[in-house]
Design a protein around this motif. Structure first.
Motif, short mmCIF file in Angstrom:
data_model
loop_
_atom_site.label_atom_id
_atom_site.label_comp_id
_atom_site.label_asym_id
_atom_site.label_seq_id
_atom_site.Cartn_x
_atom_site.Cartn_y
_atom_site.Cartn_z
N GLY A 236 -50.72 -38.97 45.37
CA GLY A 236 -50.61 -39.90 44.23
C GLY A 236 -51.83 -40.81 44.20
N LEU A 237 -51.62 -42.04 43.72
CA LEU A 237 -52.73 -42.99 43.62
C LEU A 237 -53.27 -43.32 45.00
N ALA A 238 -52.37 -43.59 45.95
CA ALA A 238 -52.80 -44.01 47.29
C ALA A 238 -53.35 -42.82 48.08
N GLU B 75 -49.18 -32.19 49.29
CA GLU B 75 -48.56 -32.72 48.06
C GLU B 75 -47.47 -31.76 47.63
N MET B 76 -46.28 -32.29 47.38
CA MET B 76 -45.15 -31.39 47.07
C MET B 76 -45.08 -30.96 45.62
N ARG B 77 -45.66 -31.77 44.71
CA ARG B 77 -45.56 -31.32 43.31
C ARG B 77 -46.31 -30.00 43.16
N CYS C 95 -46.13 -44.04 34.16
CA CYS C 95 -45.61 -44.85 33.05
C CYS C 95 -46.77 -45.36 32.21
N SER C 96 -47.10 -46.64 32.29
CA SER C 96 -48.15 -47.18 31.42
C SER C 96 -49.50 -46.57 31.82
N ILE D 194 -43.31 -32.24 52.87
CA ILE D 194 -43.10 -32.54 54.29
C ILE D 194 -41.69 -33.11 54.37
N GLY E 51 -45.01 -42.76 48.09
CA GLY E 51 -44.68 -43.52 46.90
C GLY E 51 -43.22 -43.92 46.76
N PRO E 52 -42.93 -44.51 45.58
CA PRO E 52 -41.58 -45.03 45.34
C PRO E 52 -40.52 -43.94 45.24
N SER F 89 -39.61 -38.12 48.88
CA SER F 89 -38.51 -37.14 48.82
C SER F 89 -37.42 -37.54 49.81
N GLN G 175 -47.39 -47.60 47.37
CA GLN G 175 -46.19 -48.35 46.97
C GLN G 175 -45.11 -48.34 48.05
N GLY H 62 -47.80 -51.42 42.09
CA GLY H 62 -48.73 -51.14 41.00
C GLY H 62 -49.73 -50.05 41.35
N TYR H 63 -50.28 -49.45 40.28
CA TYR H 63 -51.25 -48.36 40.46
C TYR H 63 -52.45 -48.81 41.28
#
Ligand SMILES: Cc1cc2nc3c(=O)[nH]c(=O)nc-3n(C[C@H](O)[C@H](O)[C@H](O)COP(=O)(O)OP(=O)(O)OC[C@H]3O[C@@H](n4cnc5c(N)ncnc54)[C@H](O)[C@@H]3O)c2cc1C
Length: 460
Positions: A12-14, A33-35, A53-54, A124, A140-141, A144, A349, A355-356
Motif C-alpha cells: 500500500g502507501l507505506a 502483496e495479497m491483492r 477513498c479521497s 502472509i 494497513g487498516p 487480513s 496506518q 492518512g495516506y
C-alpha cells in the motif's frame, strides 16, 4: 555485510514507500502483496498504493501546514509516493490532489521495474517466517484476519484494536483559559497525577440543552455495510448517548460532580466537559468521552458551542471506523521495532498514524532504518523537530496513556499536526507595536517549518 533480503508485507502507501527507500539504499527487497490473489473490502484494483477513498494529499503549503511540511520533507528524501503524486497532480487550489489511477500505476511500475525489488502476490497468513531477518509489516487498516490473529497472539490482548473510537483533540493554546480551570474529579491525584490534571469547561442549563439539540440533529458520516462499527455500551458515540435522552450526557461524560469552578464556586454548573492531556508536550488535549460519528464539517461548529472552546482549533476531529492498528506506544521501540520480536518493524496506518501521507512517511522511515541494518549498518530515527520525527515520536512515546472514560483504548490514530512538534519561541519583530494572534501564529509556524527543514538535512 548481511545479504539477507528485506521482506515487506503489504504494497500500500507505506509498503511501497518502504520498498522504494530500501531498494534505493541498495538492499534487496521482497514485497508480499495479497491483492491479486485475495481482495480487501475497500480496494478495487491490484495496483500498489491504491487510494481507497479521497484523492487528496491535503495541503501542500510547507511553510504554514504540518502535512505540507511532511510532503516537502518526503520530497527531500527522494520519496516515490511524492514523486508519483507530483507527476499526477490535479488542480486543487492549495491542496495536492492526484489522478488516482495515474498515481497508483506510476507507483506500481516503479516498484515492478526496480532491479532490487521482487514482488510476490500472496497473503502472509501467519507470523512472518522465522528465517526472515528483516521484516516490515505494512498491512494497513484492513490487515487480513489471519495475519491480525497472529499479531494478536504475539503481542497480547490489548495490543491490537479492530476499530478506532476517536475523540476530538484540541490545540491547548486555542482554549479559552479564562473559562477553563484545571482540576481532577474530587481532586484525585491518581497514579502520576497532581489532582489538577483535567481542563474543565462549565455549561449552564440553556447551553447544555442547546448543545444536546445540536448533537441529535447533526448529520452523520455515511458508512458502507462492511465499515459499520459495532457499538459497545462503554464506548458509544456522543450523539448516540444524547439520543437516549436529554439528561443522559449529564450522567455520563458531562457529569458535573466532584468539580468546583473557582471563578464561580457557589454556582454548580449544569454539565461539564473535561479535556485530558494527550501528548507529553502538553500541546494537545482530548475531549474525554467524545468519540463521534458526526460529519467532519459539522463537528467543529458544534463543539465550539462549548464555553471555552469558542475559538478551538482541532488537531484531529472525532471518528469511529473499522481500523486495525497496534498499541504502538506499548509494543514498539522508538525505532519502530516490535519489542517482542525485533526482526520486525511496523509501518503505515497499522501503527496508528492516520492518512495516506502519514502512512507513506512511516514507510519511508522504516524502509531506510531497516535497509541500513540489512546492509550491516544502522541509522537513527529523524529528529523530533522534523515532521517525520514528530509523527513517529508521537506514536512510539509522545502520546500520554490514560485510562479512558469510555473504555476505548486511549492511544488512537493521529494525523501530523503542529501540536506534535517541540515548542519554538518567536520574538516580536522590531517596530511592530501590536502583534496580532494570527500573525504570531504564522510566525511560529514559519519558525517550526524552517527549523524542521534545516534539521532534516543531516538525516535526509
Ligand atoms: C475505507 C477507508 C477510507 C480511507 N480514506 C482515506 C482518505 O480519504 N484519506 C486518507 O488520507 N486516508 C484514508 N484512509 C486511511 C489510510 O490512510 C489509508 O487506508 C492508507 O491506504 C493507509 O496506508 P497503508 O499503507 O498503511 O495501508 P494500505 O494502503 O491499505 O496498504 C496495505 C496493503 O497490505 C495488503 N495486505 C493486508 N493484509 C495482508 C497480508 N496478510 N498479506 C499480504 N498483504 C496484505 C493490502 O492488500 C494492502 O495493499 C482510509 C482508510 C479506509 C479503510
Amino acid at each position: 555485510m548481511s545479504n539477507q533480503p528485506l521482506h515487506i508485507i503489504g504494497g500500500g502507501l507505506a509498503g511501497s514507500e518502504a520498498a522504494w527507500q530500501a531498494a534505493e539504499a541498495g538492499a534487496q527487497v521482497v514485497v508480499h502483496e495479497m491483492r491479486g490473489v485475495k481482495a480487501t473490502d475497500a480496494h478495487s484494483t491490484d495496483n500498489f498504493a491504491e487510494l481507497v477513498c479521497s484523492n487528496s494529499f491535503r495541503s501542500d503549503d510547507h511553510e504554514q501546514n504540518a502535512v505540507g511540511l511532511l510532503h516537502e520533507e518526503m520530497r527531500r528524501c527522494g520519496s516515490l509516493i511524492m514523486r508519483a503524486a507530483d507527476q499526477h497532480k490535479l488542480p486543487a487550489g492549495g491542496a495536492l490532489a492526484v489522478d488516482r489511477d495515474g498515481f497508483s500505476l506510476a507507483v506500481t511500475e516503479a516498484i515492478h521495474n526496480h532491479p532490487n525489488i521482487t514482488v510476490v502476490r500472496e497473503e502472509i497468513a501467519g507470523w512472518p517466517d522465522a528465517d526472515w531477518q528483516h521484516v516490515i509489516i505494512a498491512t494497513g487498516p484492513l490487515t487480513s484476519p489471519a495475519l491480525a490473529a497472529a499479531v494478536l497472539e504475539k503481542t497480547g490482548e490489548d495490543s491490537l484494536a479492530f476499530f478506532d473510537a476517536i475523540a476530538p483533540i484540541i490545540h491547548y493554546d486555542s482554549i479559552d483559559h479564562d473559562i477553563a480551570w484545571k482540576q481532577s474529579r474530587y481532586d484525585k491525584a491518581g497514579p502520576g497525577g497532581t489532582g489538577a490534571d483535567y481542563l474543565n469547561l462549565p455549561m449552564d442549563r440553556d447551553q447544555y440543552y442547546a448543545f444536546v439539540e445540536a448533537l441529535i440533529t447533526a448529520p452523520l458520516h455515511e458508512f458502507k455495510d462492511w465499515e459499520k462499527v459495532p457499538y459497545f455500551d462503554g464506548c458509544l458515540p456522543i450523539e448516540v448517548m444524547a439520543e437516549r435522552g436529554p439528561e443522559t450526557l449529564r450522567h455520563g461524560p458531562m457529569k458535573p460532580v466532584g468539580l468546583t469552578n473557582p471563578r464561580n464556586p457557589t454556582v454548580k454548573p449544569y454539565a461539564i466537559v473535561q479535556l485530558r492531556q494527550d501528548n507529553a508536550l502538553g500541546t494537545l488535549w482530548n475531549m474525554v468521552g467524545f468519540q463521534t460519528k458526526m460529519r467532519y464539517g459539522i463537528q467543529a461548529e458544534i463543539f465550539r458551542m462549548i464555553p471555552g472552546l469558542q475559538n478551538a482549533q482541532f488537531a484531529r476531529l472525532g471518528g469511529l471506523h473499522r481500523n486495525t492498528f497496534i498499541n504502538s506506544p506499548k509494543v514498539l521501540s522508538a525505532d519502530l521495532k516490535l519489542k517482542v520480536d525485533p526482526r520486525i518493524r511496523f509501518a503505515g496506518q497499522v501503527t496508528g498514524v492516520e492518512g495516506y501521507v502519514e502512512s507513506a512517511a512511516c514507510g519511508l522511515i522504516t524502509g531506510r532504518l531497516t535497509a541500513a541494518e540489512a546492509l550491516g549498518g544502522s541509522m537513527d530515527v529523524p529528529p523530533v523537530t522534523t515532521a517525520l520525527g514528530a509523527l513517529i515520536g508521537h506514536i512510539t512515546g509522545g502520546h500520554v496513556e490514560a485510562e479512558s472514560y469510555s473504555g476505548a483504548r486511549s492511544f488512537q490514530p493521529m494525523n501530523v499536526n503542529f501540536g506534535l512538534f517541540p515548542e519554538v519561541t518567536v520574538e516580536k519583530p522590531e517596530g511592530v507595536k501590536r502583534w496580532r494572534g494570527p500573525e504570531k501564529t504564522m510566525a511560529k509556524r514559519r519558525a517550526i517549518t524552517g527549523r524542521a527543514l534545516e534539521d532534516l538535512k543531516a538525516w535526509a
